[in-house]
Design a protein around this motif. Sequence first.
Motif, PDB file in Angstrom:
ATOM      1  N   PRO A  52      -0.457   3.183   0.436  1.00  0.00           N
ATOM      2  CA  PRO A  52      -0.974   2.364   1.034  1.00  0.00           C
ATOM      3  C   PRO A  52      -2.601   2.012   0.235  1.00  0.00           C
ATOM      4  CG  PRO A  52      -2.221   4.419   1.410  1.00  0.00           C
ATOM      5  CD  PRO A  52      -0.281   4.281   0.684  1.00  0.00           C
ATOM      6  N   ARG A  53      -2.650   2.511  -1.058  1.00  0.00           N
ATOM      7  CA  ARG A  53      -3.892   2.084  -2.099  1.00  0.00           C
ATOM      8  C   ARG A  53      -2.885   0.824  -3.184  1.00  0.00           C
ATOM      9  NH1 ARG A  53      -7.297   6.484  -4.260  1.00  0.00           N
ATOM     10  NH2 ARG A  53      -8.047   4.530  -4.866  1.00  0.00           N
ATOM     11  N   THR A  54      -2.101   0.158  -2.912  1.00  0.00           N
ATOM     12  CA  THR A  54      -0.676  -0.850  -3.102  1.00  0.00           C
ATOM     13  C   THR A  54      -2.019  -2.304  -3.996  1.00  0.00           C
ATOM     14  OG1 THR A  54       0.771  -1.517  -4.675  1.00  0.00           O
ATOM     15  CG2 THR A  54       0.013  -1.598  -1.646  1.00  0.00           C
ATOM     16  N   GLY A  55      -2.310  -2.434  -4.932  1.00  0.00           N
ATOM     17  CA  GLY A  55      -2.828  -3.842  -4.603  1.00  0.00           C
ATOM     18  C   GLY A  55      -1.717  -5.025  -4.566  1.00  0.00           C
ATOM     19  N   VAL A  56      -0.583  -5.034  -4.616  1.00  0.00           N
ATOM     20  CA  VAL A  56       0.833  -5.430  -4.320  1.00  0.00           C
ATOM     21  C   VAL A  56       0.674  -6.207  -3.452  1.00  0.00           C
ATOM     22  CG1 VAL A  56       3.629  -5.098  -4.064  1.00  0.00           C
ATOM     23  CG2 VAL A  56       2.163  -4.170  -6.093  1.00  0.00           C
ATOM     24  N   GLU A  57       1.072  -7.399  -3.276  1.00  0.00           N
ATOM     25  CA  GLU A  57       0.901  -8.199  -1.832  1.00  0.00           C
ATOM     26  C   GLU A  57       2.201  -8.488  -1.594  1.00  0.00           C
ATOM     27  OE1 GLU A  57      -1.159 -12.013  -2.348  1.00  0.00           O
ATOM     28  OE2 GLU A  57      -2.738 -11.485  -4.282  1.00  0.00           O
ATOM     29  N   ASP A  58       3.269  -8.998  -2.327  1.00  0.00           N
ATOM     30  CA  ASP A  58       4.445  -9.103  -1.308  1.00  0.00           C
ATOM     31  C   ASP A  58       5.653  -8.136  -1.856  1.00  0.00           C
ATOM     32  OD1 ASP A  58       4.109 -11.400   0.628  1.00  0.00           O
ATOM     33  OD2 ASP A  58       3.185 -12.143  -1.242  1.00  0.00           O
ATOM     34  N   LEU A  59       6.425  -7.594  -2.019  1.00  0.00           N
ATOM     35  CA  LEU A  59       7.210  -6.751  -2.349  1.00  0.00           C
ATOM     36  C   LEU A  59       8.805  -7.708  -1.527  1.00  0.00           C
ATOM     37  CD1 LEU A  59       8.444  -4.815  -4.692  1.00  0.00           C
ATOM     38  CD2 LEU A  59       8.457  -2.661  -2.532  1.00  0.00           C
ATOM     39  N   VAL A  60       9.426  -8.153  -3.180  1.00  0.00           N
ATOM     40  CA  VAL A  60      10.981  -8.622  -2.692  1.00  0.00           C
ATOM     41  C   VAL A  60      12.168  -7.931  -2.879  1.00  0.00           C
ATOM     42  CG1 VAL A  60      12.238 -10.309  -2.420  1.00  0.00           C
ATOM     43  CG2 VAL A  60       9.835 -10.106  -1.862  1.00  0.00           C
ATOM     44  N   HIS A  75       4.831  -9.630  -6.435  1.00  0.00           N
ATOM     45  CA  HIS A  75       3.057 -10.384  -5.856  1.00  0.00           C
ATOM     46  C   HIS A  75       2.266  -9.778  -6.282  1.00  0.00           C
ATOM     47  CE1 HIS A  75       1.169 -14.196  -4.200  1.00  0.00           C
ATOM     48  NE2 HIS A  75       1.182 -14.095  -5.259  1.00  0.00           N
ATOM     49  N   ASP A  76       1.614  -9.411  -7.099  1.00  0.00           N
ATOM     50  CA  ASP A  76       0.172  -9.025  -6.969  1.00  0.00           C
ATOM     51  C   ASP A  76      -0.847  -9.675  -7.919  1.00  0.00           C
ATOM     52  OD1 ASP A  76       0.615  -8.634  -9.805  1.00  0.00           O
ATOM     53  OD2 ASP A  76       1.459  -6.551  -9.630  1.00  0.00           O
ATOM     54  N   ARG A  77      -1.816  -9.462  -8.556  1.00  0.00           N
ATOM     55  CA  ARG A  77      -3.417  -9.297  -9.522  1.00  0.00           C
ATOM     56  C   ARG A  77      -2.454 -10.518 -10.878  1.00  0.00           C
ATOM     57  NH1 ARG A  77      -5.966  -6.619 -13.031  1.00  0.00           N
ATOM     58  NH2 ARG A  77      -4.859  -4.111 -13.231  1.00  0.00           N
ATOM     59  N   HIS A  78      -1.540 -10.148 -11.327  1.00  0.00           N
ATOM     60  CA  HIS A  78      -1.113 -10.471 -13.008  1.00  0.00           C
ATOM     61  C   HIS A  78       0.100 -12.126 -12.154  1.00  0.00           C
ATOM     62  CE1 HIS A  78      -2.282  -6.838 -14.334  1.00  0.00           C
ATOM     63  NE2 HIS A  78      -1.935  -6.575 -13.559  1.00  0.00           N
ATOM     64  N   GLY A  79       0.522 -12.036 -10.556  1.00  0.00           N
ATOM     65  CA  GLY A  79       1.614 -13.110 -10.132  1.00  0.00           C
ATOM     66  C   GLY A  79       2.835 -12.557 -10.170  1.00  0.00           C
ATOM     67  N   TRP A  80       2.938 -13.234  -9.707  1.00  0.00           N
ATOM     68  CA  TRP A  80       5.038 -13.190  -9.587  1.00  0.00           C
ATOM     69  C   TRP A  80       5.763 -11.705 -10.492  1.00  0.00           C
ATOM     70  CZ3 TRP A  80       7.204 -13.367  -4.581  1.00  0.00           C
ATOM     71  CH2 TRP A  80       6.102 -13.791  -3.551  1.00  0.00           C
ATOM     72  N   TYR A  81       6.342 -11.278 -11.066  1.00  0.00           N
ATOM     73  CA  TYR A  81       7.449 -10.911 -12.242  1.00  0.00           C
ATOM     74  C   TYR A  81       8.257 -10.454 -11.163  1.00  0.00           C
ATOM     75  CZ  TYR A  81       4.128  -7.120 -11.553  1.00  0.00           C
ATOM     76  OH  TYR A  81       3.456  -5.337 -11.049  1.00  0.00           O
ATOM     77  N   CYS A  82       9.454  -9.911 -11.872  1.00  0.00           N
ATOM     78  CA  CYS A  82      10.934  -9.153 -11.227  1.00  0.00           C
ATOM     79  C   CYS A  82      10.238  -8.013 -12.662  1.00  0.00           C
ATOM     80  CB  CYS A  82      11.801  -9.724 -12.263  1.00  0.00           C
ATOM     81  SG  CYS A  82      13.553  -8.885 -11.652  1.00  0.00           S
ATOM     82  N   VAL A  92      12.804 -14.257  -9.027  1.00  0.00           N
ATOM     83  CA  VAL A  92      11.068 -14.826  -8.407  1.00  0.00           C
ATOM     84  C   VAL A  92      11.297 -15.734  -7.551  1.00  0.00           C
ATOM     85  CG1 VAL A  92       9.527 -15.372  -9.220  1.00  0.00           C
ATOM     86  CG2 VAL A  92      10.272 -13.297 -10.995  1.00  0.00           C
ATOM     87  N   THR A  93      11.974 -16.712  -8.779  1.00  0.00           N
ATOM     88  CA  THR A  93      12.509 -17.908  -7.414  1.00  0.00           C
ATOM     89  C   THR A  93      12.721 -18.276  -5.978  1.00  0.00           C
ATOM     90  OG1 THR A  93      12.486 -19.291  -9.522  1.00  0.00           O
ATOM     91  CG2 THR A  93      13.048 -20.155  -7.647  1.00  0.00           C
ATOM     92  N   LEU A  94      14.046 -17.235  -6.243  1.00  0.00           N
ATOM     93  CA  LEU A  94      14.323 -16.614  -5.123  1.00  0.00           C
ATOM     94  C   LEU A  94      13.336 -15.954  -3.587  1.00  0.00           C
ATOM     95  CD1 LEU A  94      17.959 -16.229  -5.523  1.00  0.00           C
ATOM     96  CD2 LEU A  94      17.254 -18.005  -4.527  1.00  0.00           C
ATOM     97  N   ALA A  95      12.390 -14.631  -4.675  1.00  0.00           N
ATOM     98  CA  ALA A  95      11.690 -14.325  -3.438  1.00  0.00           C
ATOM     99  C   ALA A  95      10.452 -15.244  -2.643  1.00  0.00           C
ATOM    100  CB  ALA A  95      10.852 -13.001  -4.568  1.00  0.00           C
ATOM    101  N   ARG A  96      10.243 -15.969  -3.787  1.00  0.00           N
ATOM    102  CA  ARG A  96       8.878 -16.780  -3.462  1.00  0.00           C
ATOM    103  C   ARG A  96       9.284 -17.725  -2.587  1.00  0.00           C
ATOM    104  NH1 ARG A  96       5.413 -19.483  -8.420  1.00  0.00           N
ATOM    105  NH2 ARG A  96       4.177 -19.868  -6.998  1.00  0.00           N
TER     106      ARG A  96
END
Length: 106
Positions: A52-60, A75-82, A92-96
């Motif tokens: 619940p305290r995560t900074g991750v906005e999206d997880l795919v 997808h978090d404060r560092h951007g999108w990454y595998c 990453v492209t497919l997830a976005r």
Amino acid sequence: MTPARKPDKAARPSARRGTPPIDASAIAPVQFDLFPVKPVVDVLDARAVVGPRTGVEDLVRVRLRPNDAPHLVFHDRHGWYCESHGPSCHAVTLAREEVKGGTHVD
């Protein structure tokens, strides 16, 4: 009077002798898959998976082929990454695209 100097080798255009220029019509067209495999893209609830305290906005979770190991894309404060391959991974492209399209169900 001094004789004229030849231009430097680097200044002369390099032309190979005996090799004709490449004809664009001689290049084979792109081959398409007869039975293309669609990647499996699952948008997950980041708060339920990470906490619940995560900074991750999206997880795919992305599987490029149905039986392949999944790529976890964050997808978090560092951007999108595998998780395994970093930001340049094809997953990453497919997830976005999946998140941007809004086709997922929470």
